[in-house]
Design a protein around this motif. Structure first.
Motif, mmCIF file in Angstrom:
data_model
loop_
_atom_site.group_PDB
_atom_site.id
_atom_site.type_symbol
_atom_site.label_atom_id
_atom_site.label_comp_id
_atom_site.label_asym_id
_atom_site.label_seq_id
_atom_site.Cartn_x
_atom_site.Cartn_y
_atom_site.Cartn_z
ATOM 1 N N ILE A 125 0.863 -1.172 0.000
ATOM 2 C CA ILE A 125 0.000 0.000 0.000
ATOM 3 C C ILE A 125 0.901 1.223 0.000
ATOM 4 N N SER A 126 0.327 2.391 -0.176
ATOM 5 C CA SER A 126 1.130 3.612 -0.191
ATOM 6 C C SER A 126 1.598 3.940 1.224
ATOM 7 N N ALA A 127 2.657 4.702 1.316
ATOM 8 C CA ALA A 127 3.193 5.099 2.618
ATOM 9 C C ALA A 127 2.159 5.912 3.391
ATOM 10 N N ARG A 166 -3.283 3.826 8.474
ATOM 11 C CA ARG A 166 -3.740 2.570 9.077
ATOM 12 C C ARG A 166 -2.982 2.260 10.368
ATOM 13 N N SER A 167 -1.676 2.517 10.374
ATOM 14 C CA SER A 167 -0.869 2.247 11.557
ATOM 15 C C SER A 167 -1.300 3.128 12.730
ATOM 16 N N ILE A 182 4.809 -0.735 10.271
ATOM 17 C CA ILE A 182 4.914 -0.547 8.821
ATOM 18 C C ILE A 182 6.260 -1.102 8.388
ATOM 19 N N VAL A 183 6.273 -1.923 7.338
ATOM 20 C CA VAL A 183 7.517 -2.468 6.800
ATOM 21 C C VAL A 183 7.764 -1.835 5.434
ATOM 22 N N TYR A 184 8.872 -1.118 5.318
ATOM 23 C CA TYR A 184 9.299 -0.563 4.038
ATOM 24 C C TYR A 184 10.268 -1.575 3.431
ATOM 25 N N ARG A 233 -0.221 -9.300 8.902
ATOM 26 C CA ARG A 233 -0.713 -8.393 9.941
ATOM 27 C C ARG A 233 0.049 -7.073 9.961
ATOM 28 N N LEU A 234 1.049 -6.937 9.103
ATOM 29 C CA LEU A 234 1.841 -5.715 9.010
ATOM 30 C C LEU A 234 1.402 -4.917 7.787
ATOM 31 N N HIS A 235 1.769 -3.658 7.764
ATOM 32 C CA HIS A 235 1.506 -2.809 6.601
ATOM 33 C C HIS A 235 2.791 -2.752 5.775
ATOM 34 N N TRP A 236 2.747 -3.231 4.536
ATOM 35 C CA TRP A 236 3.931 -3.322 3.680
ATOM 36 C C TRP A 236 3.914 -2.206 2.635
#
Length: 146
Positions: free
Chosen positions: A55-57, A63-64, A71-73, A94-97
Motif C-alpha cells: 500500500i502507499s506510505a 492505518r498504523s 509498517i515495513v518498508y 498483519r503488518l503494513h507493507w
C-alpha cells in the motif's frame, strides 16, 4: 516493466537458456526439473508476489495510527526483506507493507530514517524506525489483538 520485475525475469530467462542447453544435450528431465525447482522458485521468491500486497506510505501511516501495527518498508530483490517475510510467516499479513520502488513517499520515509540511504527492510513501530530488525522482534511488536 518496473525494476521490481527485472531480477525475476532474468532468473527465468537464464533458467530457460540453461534448461534448453541441458535438453539439447539429452537431459530433458533434468532440464525441466532444474528450470522448475531452481529458477522458477528463485524468480518467485525475488518477485513482489512473495510479499503481501503493498500500500502507499500515506495509507500505511494512516492505518498504523488507527490499529498500531508496524509498517515495513521493503523492495523486491532484497534478501533481507525476503528473510524477514519468510521468517514472519502468516504474521506478515498483519503488518503494513510499503514497496519503496513503487511509492516515492515510502522511499522518502526510508531515506529520512536512514541518513539518506534506502536501507530496507526498515520497520516503523510507533513512529520509530528499526533497520533490518530480527523477525522475532517484529513478531513481538504485533499485539495479540491485532
Amino acid at each position: 516493466m518496473t525494476r521490481a520485475w527485472i531480477l525475476p525475469i532474468l532468473f527465468l530467462v537464464c533458467g530457460s537458456l540453461v534448461a534448453t542447453a541441458w535438453a539439447v544435450r539429452g537431459f530433458p528431465g533434468a532440464a525441466v526439473l532444474l528450470l522448475l525447482l531452481m529458477f522458477v522458485l528463485l524468480a518467485g521468491l525475488n518477485s513482489p508476489l512473495a510479499f503481501p500486497r503493498s500500500i502507499s506510505a500515506m495509507e500505511a501511516q494512516r492505518r498504523s495510527a488507527v490499529d498500531g501495527r508496524p509498517i515495513v518498508y521493503w523492495r523486491a530483490g532484497c534478501k533481507y526483506c525476503l528473510r524477514l517475510r519468510i521468517r514472519l510467516g502468516r504474521s506478515a499479513n498483519r503488518l503494513h507493507w510499503v514497496d519503496i520502488w513503487r511509492d516515492p513517499a515510502g522511499a522518502t520515509a526510508v531515506r529520512a530514517a536512514n541518513d539518506g540511504d534506502e536501507t530496507v527492510p526498515t520497520v516503523m513501530v510507533a513512529g520509530q524506525p528499526h533497520v533490518n530488525p530480527d523477525p522475532e522482534w517484529v513478531r513481538a511488536q504485533l499485539s495479540p489483538t491485532t
